[in-house]
Design an enzyme around this catalytic site. Structure first.
Site, PDB file in Angstrom:
ATOM      1  N   PRO A  49     -16.399  -2.892   2.387  1.00  0.00           N
ATOM      2  CA  PRO A  49     -17.664  -3.392   3.001  1.00  0.00           C
ATOM      3  C   PRO A  49     -18.681  -2.229   2.356  1.00  0.00           C
ATOM      4  CG  PRO A  49     -16.568  -2.551   4.894  1.00  0.00           C
ATOM      5  CD  PRO A  49     -15.620  -2.642   3.601  1.00  0.00           C
ATOM      6  N   TYR A  87       0.874  -1.349   0.036  1.00  0.00           N
ATOM      7  CA  TYR A  87       0.098  -0.043   0.126  1.00  0.00           C
ATOM      8  C   TYR A  87       0.988   1.145  -0.082  1.00  0.00           C
ATOM      9  CZ  TYR A  87      -4.041  -3.033   1.552  1.00  0.00           C
ATOM     10  OH  TYR A  87      -4.783  -4.064   1.602  1.00  0.00           O
ATOM     11  N   GLY A 140     -17.005   3.017  -1.484  1.00  0.00           N
ATOM     12  CA  GLY A 140     -17.739   4.126  -1.331  1.00  0.00           C
ATOM     13  C   GLY A 140     -19.174   4.392  -2.102  1.00  0.00           C
TER      14      GLY A 140
END
Length: 322
Positions: free
Chosen positions: A210, A56, A214
Site C-alpha cells: 500500500p 517467501y 516504498g
C-alpha cells in the site's frame, strides 16, 4: 488499533495488518532478530493480522519456507493474539525468472501440511490461493481449500491477484473471505472490476504494497538507493526515468504530510484506509520505527481536499507496476 470485519464470513482483524515478506526477501538484507522484534511490537500495538506465504524467502526450486519459519518462531508464545495468514500456489518466484505456479488439489493439501509444520500451528486462520494455476481450474483449487476448512486445518479462505471473474468462480465453490492484491495510490487497477465484485459478494480486500513498494514514502529517489538484489529493480515503475517523472506525486504527498505534521508514508496509507472499512492494508516492514509510523496512519483522517489532490496526483503516474 480498532478491529474491523474482514469480509462477511465472521472474521475480525485489526484495521491494518503486517506483511512479512520483506523480512526474508526482495528488499535487501534481512535481520531475523529485528524482524522478530518488529512482529512482537506489532502485536503490542494491536495489530492482529500477520501475513506470510510458503514461497517467501524460498531457496531452490520448491523452497524451504524461510519466512513462515521466521513468523512461526516469532509467534510461538503469542499464537492466540493473531489472525495468521499464509498462501500457496507459487512454486518459484525468483527475480527475473517469472513465476512457476501450481494449485492442483494434491499440491494444495501438501502445501497446507508443510505450512502448518513450518509455522508450528494446528490451523491457518486465513489461507490464500496465491495465484491462479492456469493448468488447474480455480474450482478444483478452491475445492481443495474447502476440504481443508472441513478438516479443521483452515478457518477462512482467500485468493490473491485474481480477476473479478475468477473471484466469482472461486466464491461459488466456497465463500471467500478476502482477496489480496496490490492496491495503493499509484496502483489502482483493482477499482475497475475486482473491488466492485468483492463488495457485491461481501469479500474483504487486503492490499499489499500500500506504500507503492516504498516509493510513496519518498525514500526511493533513484535506483542507487536500492540494493543490488532488490526486486524493485525489475519493475517498470522503478526505471530511473519513471522514478524521476513520478516524484511529482511524492511532492504532493509530502505537501499534505507537512500540513498534517506527519510522514509522507502515513498520508499514502491513510489514503488506502479512506477507501473503505472493508479494506485492510498490510504494509510490510522489518523495522520497528517504520511499523510504528504505519500503525499511526490507521487513525489519520484526510480532508476531502486532501483526497482530491491525491487522486489528481495519482493520475499522473508513469510506468506499469510489473
Amino acid at each position: 488499533m480498532r478491529q474491523v470485519a474482514l469480509g462477511s464470513q465472521g472474521l475480525r482483524v485489526s484495521a491494518q495488518g503486517l506483511g512479512c515478506m520483506g523480512m526474508s526477501q526482495s528488499y535487501g538484507v534481512g535481520n531475523d532478530e529485528e524482524s522478530i522484534r518488529t512482529v512482537h511490537r506489532a502485536l503490542d500495538l494491536g495489530v492482529t493480522l500477520i501475513d506470510t506465504a510458503d514461497v517467501y524467502g524460498a531457496t531452490g526450486l520448491y523452497g524451504v519456507g524461510a519466512n513462515e519459519k521466521l513468523v512461526g518462531y516469532a509467534l510461538r508464545e503469542r499464537r492466540d493474539e493473531v489472525t495468521l495468514a499464509t498462501k500457496c500456489g507459487i512454486v518459484d518466484m525468483r527475480p527475473g525468472a517469472g513465476m512457476e505456479l501450481r494449485a492442483d488439489p494434491e499440491y494444495v493439501r501438501q502445501c497446507c501440511d508443510e505450512s502448518l509444520r513450518r509455522l508450528g500451528v494446528d490451523h491457518i486462520d486465513l489461507y490464500y490461493l496465491h495465484r491462479i494455476d492456469p493448468k488447474t481450474p480455480v474450482e478444483d483449487s478452491i475445492g481443495a481449500f474447502a476440504e481443508l476448512v472441513k478438516a479443521g486445518k483452515v478457518r477462512y479462505i482467500g485468493v490473491s491477484e485474481v480477476t473479478a471473474e475468477e473471484l466469482e468462480r472461486a466464491h461459488a465453490v466456497h465463500p471467500v473471505t478476502a482477496v489480496q492484491s496490490e492496491y495503493s495510490l499509484w496502483s489502482r487497477e483493482l477499482e475497475a472490476q475486482v473491488l466492485p465484485a468483492a463488495r457485491r459478494l461481501g469479500i474483504g480486500v487486503v492490499p499489499f504494497s500500500p506504500l507503492g513498494r516504498g516509493f510513496l514514502t519518498g525514500a526511493v529517489t533513484s535506483r542507487d538507493t536500492m540494493a543490488a538484489n532488490d526486486m524493485r529493480r525489475n519493475l517498470p515503475r522503478f526505471s530511473q526515468d519513471n522514478l524521476d517523472a513520478n516524484q511529482q506525486v511524492v511532492d504532493v504527498i509530502r505537501e499534505i504530510a507537512d500540513a498534517h505534521g506527519v510522514r509522507p508514508g502515513q498520508i499514502a496509507l491513510a489514503w488506502v484506509h479512506a477507501q473503505g472499512d472493508d479494506i485492510v492494508p498490510i504494509p510490510g516492514t522489518k523495522r520497528i520505527s517504520y511499523l510504528e509510523q504505519n500503525t499511526a496512519a490507521a487513525d489519520l483522517t484526510l480532508t476531502d481536499d486532501d483526497l482530491a489532490r491525491l487522486g489528481a496526483a495519482a493520475a499522473l503516474i508513469q510506468g506499469g507496476r510489473r
